[in-house]
Design an enzyme around this catalytic site. Structure first.
Site, mmCIF file in Angstrom:
data_model
loop_
_atom_site.group_PDB
_atom_site.id
_atom_site.type_symbol
_atom_site.label_atom_id
_atom_site.label_comp_id
_atom_site.label_asym_id
_atom_site.label_seq_id
_atom_site.Cartn_x
_atom_site.Cartn_y
_atom_site.Cartn_z
ATOM 1 N N CYS A 21 0.870 -1.247 0.218
ATOM 2 C CA CYS A 21 -0.311 0.125 0.375
ATOM 3 C C CYS A 21 0.574 1.111 0.309
ATOM 4 O O CYS A 21 1.762 1.093 -0.243
ATOM 5 C CB CYS A 21 -0.699 0.259 0.994
ATOM 6 S SG CYS A 21 -0.429 0.557 2.814
ATOM 7 N N ASP A 427 8.661 24.041 -35.101
ATOM 8 C CA ASP A 427 9.872 24.656 -36.014
ATOM 9 C C ASP A 427 9.051 24.141 -37.138
ATOM 10 O O ASP A 427 8.598 23.948 -37.579
ATOM 11 C CB ASP A 427 10.635 23.630 -35.197
ATOM 12 C CG ASP A 427 11.751 24.153 -36.076
ATOM 13 O OD1 ASP A 427 12.102 25.333 -36.216
ATOM 14 O OD2 ASP A 427 13.029 22.876 -36.647
ATOM 15 N N ASP A 632 16.909 23.769 -31.775
ATOM 16 C CA ASP A 632 15.203 24.001 -31.190
ATOM 17 C C ASP A 632 15.230 23.984 -29.297
ATOM 18 O O ASP A 632 14.190 23.698 -29.013
ATOM 19 C CB ASP A 632 13.972 23.618 -31.588
ATOM 20 C CG ASP A 632 14.326 23.088 -33.113
ATOM 21 O OD1 ASP A 632 14.247 24.865 -33.123
ATOM 22 O OD2 ASP A 632 14.145 22.155 -33.898
#
Length: 742
Positions: A21, A427, A632
């Site tokens: 858990c 781009d 980029d």
């Protein structure tokens, strides 16, 4: 031995067994972080793994795996070896069912007389038979709960196992006490069936969870299975079969029709096709000829190929893809921090509520039996299994199905970032265009011969992978020009480059850069017919001035499907933007092909300009940036969400949150869709996990749920969370471009 320097650069992964858990997750993390030198630890319940980051001040020459494994074991959990994990992953879907089956038979024998009693049939078993049926379930099949619960108690915390052990032991002990207190010949109402049935239901829930976990991890196993065990290597004109692990860069591998490619490489002989669908999601085979690259894990078509190995082991595309998927599935979504904070106090709060329930019913005069039964119900229904599984189960399923369609999610935070995207910026070159421009015109500024200038331009570009550079080198090769040697190459990002050729300094770059350098250009003879082309200039530095030598005109075409992909994004209510370093005329011409409006286009941008433009676009909401080149990378990192084309540079891929394995603009919409749907599943799972507990605990405390019903509800909560996450496996890119909202 692993030094601290190496450990800092490379996170360590450790498989942990025995977690049940969210409280277990918190305890393992706490134990690992307590190890001297550990900077951070993140535990994933769904994958049952811990990712540990070693701090820069950690002691050198430390055997970290051994130290970390000991910390896990001291916390009451079982560190597992890679071999044990592999055996568990390869297990049958029915593995581990026998305890559930045995518990089911014994519990059913206890429950049937109870059900018959409700129907008016008095078939109740004698107390001694009830004890004999319930004891094996409680102390044999349920021994795991006692062991794990005791370990948690010794560590000063609590978990699901402790709640189950306390609850069922209370029901079992209450039954013994009522039997002992009963008068001779009296048939007391016992709760042996409750303790046995709760344990059986919990075991059933855990088995279903384990089975679902194996399904969510199927994507990684499918990728890992792509690499063949052996390869056929050409040595002295003979084919020698050897293990793939022994391949070296430069080896020549022979691929027969239908064989799987053992490593990344380049075709040096033969023609065929390659099925790369499991890696890139591309449904059609890709033609392969001499000079083309092939990816390890893809399947050769009907031709024989000779392939020169270019990457092996961890450097192959397949290994990097597996690593990206594993990283995403091991990471925690930001929303998980809330769950971690709740889990840290959940079990102690539940124990307090159970004690208050017992005390409250006693004060109300309900008697010990009734009070204890209601307290047991609180303990049983409150197990926080679903809380721990809600987020990682959805992440595993979502990133797994995305990987099968050629979409790699680098980290879980990208799933949440994709949720609120308002604008998608692209781009141009290599992203929305084919990325294969050709040199359409080349003119000397003085109107003279062009071959010499073209040879110099190609020499400057010969070491570059930029699409325009490849076009120049290709044009020089078609004319069979001999290239001079370029020395001292220097790159000006977003502008161009410069180098020495035969003692003279040449520059090659954009018109904007040349204008900054003071270059004065005469009118162009080819400018009219190439108005929409991309233009570069070759110039020479002489003393303190720069003189133009030649103009280069490039033409590129829109990528197939790019226009339709942009329109699909627009139909989904997203804003679009085109960011390019190219001149305005070339950007406007391409925008016309792509169906973009002039106000959506931004031209002549340097890398820094792209970042500032993204910040302006972000004024209306979060922005996603799609690109593939090294120029980029700053924009991809600066955007709220970076999406890199898989054909791009390593720098671009590392800066992006999502990577597209094939250069298809349609995958941008698909990536946003699966990210949003995965985020939606996380929120749905957390909602239901909290609802189960917030609604179930008060119902149990007020006596509206029996221990058996509480146990069934608790098991159902975990199973429903896993089942909801597994619904993501039905997602496909064909569905992702619709207007349907997650």
């Amino acid at each position: 031995m692993k030094t601290s320097a190496l450990a800092v650069d490379t996170p360590l992964d450790l498989s942990v067994g025995g977690m049940t858990c969210a409280s277990c997750v918190a305890r393992v993390e706490k134990a690992l972080r307590a190890v001297p030198g550990v900077a951070d630890a993140s535990v994933n319940l769904a994958t049952e793994t811990a990712r540990i980051r070693i701090g820069p001040d950690a002691p050198a020459d430390t055997d970290w795996p051994a130290r970390l494994r000991r910390a896990v074991r001291d916390a009451g959990y079982e560190p597992r070896t890679a071999q044990e994990v592999a055996l568990a992953d390869a297990a049958s879907p029915w593995a581990g069912l026998w305890p559930v089956a045995v518990g089911g038979v014994l519990s059913l024998a206890l429950m049937l007389p109870m059900l018959a009693e409700l129907a008016g049939q008095h078939l109740m078993l004698a107390p001694v038979w009830q004890l004999l049926l319930a004891a094996p379930v409680q102390f044999w099949l349920g021994a795991r709960f006692y062991r794990a619960g005791w370990a948690a108690l010794r560590a000063g915390s609590g978990n699901m196992d402790l709640l189950v052990a306390l609850g069922t032991s209370a029901a079992f002990g209450l039954s013994l006490w009522l039997w002992w207190r009963a008068l001779p010949g009296q048939m007391p109402h016992l709760y042996f069936e409750a303790s046995a049935t709760v344990i059986t239901l919990v075991l059933l829930g855990k088995w279903l969870e384990a089975r679902a976990k194996r399904q969510t991890g199927s994507a990684i196993r499918a990728l890992q299975a792509l690499r063949p065990e052996t390869a056929r290597v050409l040595r002295k004109r003979r084919e020698v079969e050897m293990p793939v692990a022994e391949l070296l860069v430069g080896d020549t591998v022979v691929l027969r029709p239908g064989e799987r490619v053992p490593a990344d490489g380049r075709v040096i002989e033969g023609r065929s096709q390659a099925d790369e669908s499991l890696l890139t999601g591309e449904p059609l085979p890709v033609d392969k000829a001499p000079g083309d690259s092939v990816t390890g894990g893809s399947v050769n078509g009907d031709g024989r190929l000779l392939v020169q190995v270019s990457a092996i082991g961890a450097e192959t595309v397949l290994a990097q893809v597996v690593r990206l998927v594993e990283d995403a599935q091991a990471a925690k979504a930001p929303i998980q921090r809330l769950v971690d904070r709740v889990a840290a106090v959940f079990v102690p709060v539940v124990l307090l509520i159970a004690a208050l329930t017992l005390l409250g019913w006693l004060l109300a005069g309900a008697g010990v039996e009734t009070s204890l039964v209601h307290a047991v119900s609180v303990l049983v229904i409150a197990c926080p299994c679903a809380l721990g599984l809600a987020t990682p189960a959805a992440i595993m399923a979502g990133t797994g199905v995305a990987a099968r369609h050629g979409i790699l999610v680098r980290d879980a935070s990208a799933l949440e970032q994709a949720r609120g995207i308002v604008t998608v910026a692209f781009d141009k070159t290599g992203t929305l265009t084919s990325g294969r421009p050709r040199l359409s015109a080349f003119e000397a500024v003085d109107g003279g011969a062009t071959e010499g200038w073209l040879a110099i331009a190609a020499a400057l570009q010969s070491g570059s992978e930029h699409p325009l550079a490849r076009a120049v080198v290709s044009a020089a090769g078609e004319r069979q020009l001999e290239l001079p040697l370029a020395e001292g190459l220097r790159v000006e990002p977003g502008r161009g480059l410069m180098a020495q050729v035969a003692g003279r300094e040449f520059l090659l770059g954009s018109e904007r850069w040349m204008a900054e350098l003071g270059v004065v250009l005469p009118a162009s003879a080819a400018g009219g017919e190439n108005a929409g082309a991309t233009v570069s200039l070759l110039a020479e530095r002489i003393d303190d001035r720069v003189e133009p030598r030649a103009r280069l005109y490039f033409e590129d075409s829109a990528r197939p499907g790019a226009r339709a992909a942009l329109q699909a994004l627009r139909q989904r209510g997203l804003k679009l933007a085109l960011l390019s370093g190219d001149r305005a005329a070339a950007v406007a011409a391409m925008a016309l092909q792509l169906g973009l409006r002039p106000d959506e286009c931004h031209a002549e941008l340097l890398p820094a300009d792209k970042v500032s433009t993204l910040r302006k676009l972000a004024a209306t909401g979060p922005v996603a940036m799609v690109g593939d080149g090294i120029n980029d990378a700053p924009a991809l990192a600066a955007a709220d969400l970076g999406i890199a084309m898989g054909s791009g540079t390593d720098v671009a891929l590392q800066a992006a949150g999502i990577t597209l394995m094939r250069a298809d603009p349609a995958l941008v919409g698909a990536a946003l869709d699966i990210a949003r749907r995965t985020g939606a599943k996380i929120r749905q799972n957390l909602f239901w996990a909290f609802v189960y507990n917030l609604a179930g605990i008060p119902l149990a405390a007020f006596g509206l749920l029996s221990p058996v019903v509480a146990g069934a509800a608790m098991a159902l909560s975990s199973v429903s969370v896993m089942a909801n996450a597994l619904l993501l496996r039905r997602w496909s890119t064909d569905l992702s471009l619709t207007n349907e909202k997650p």
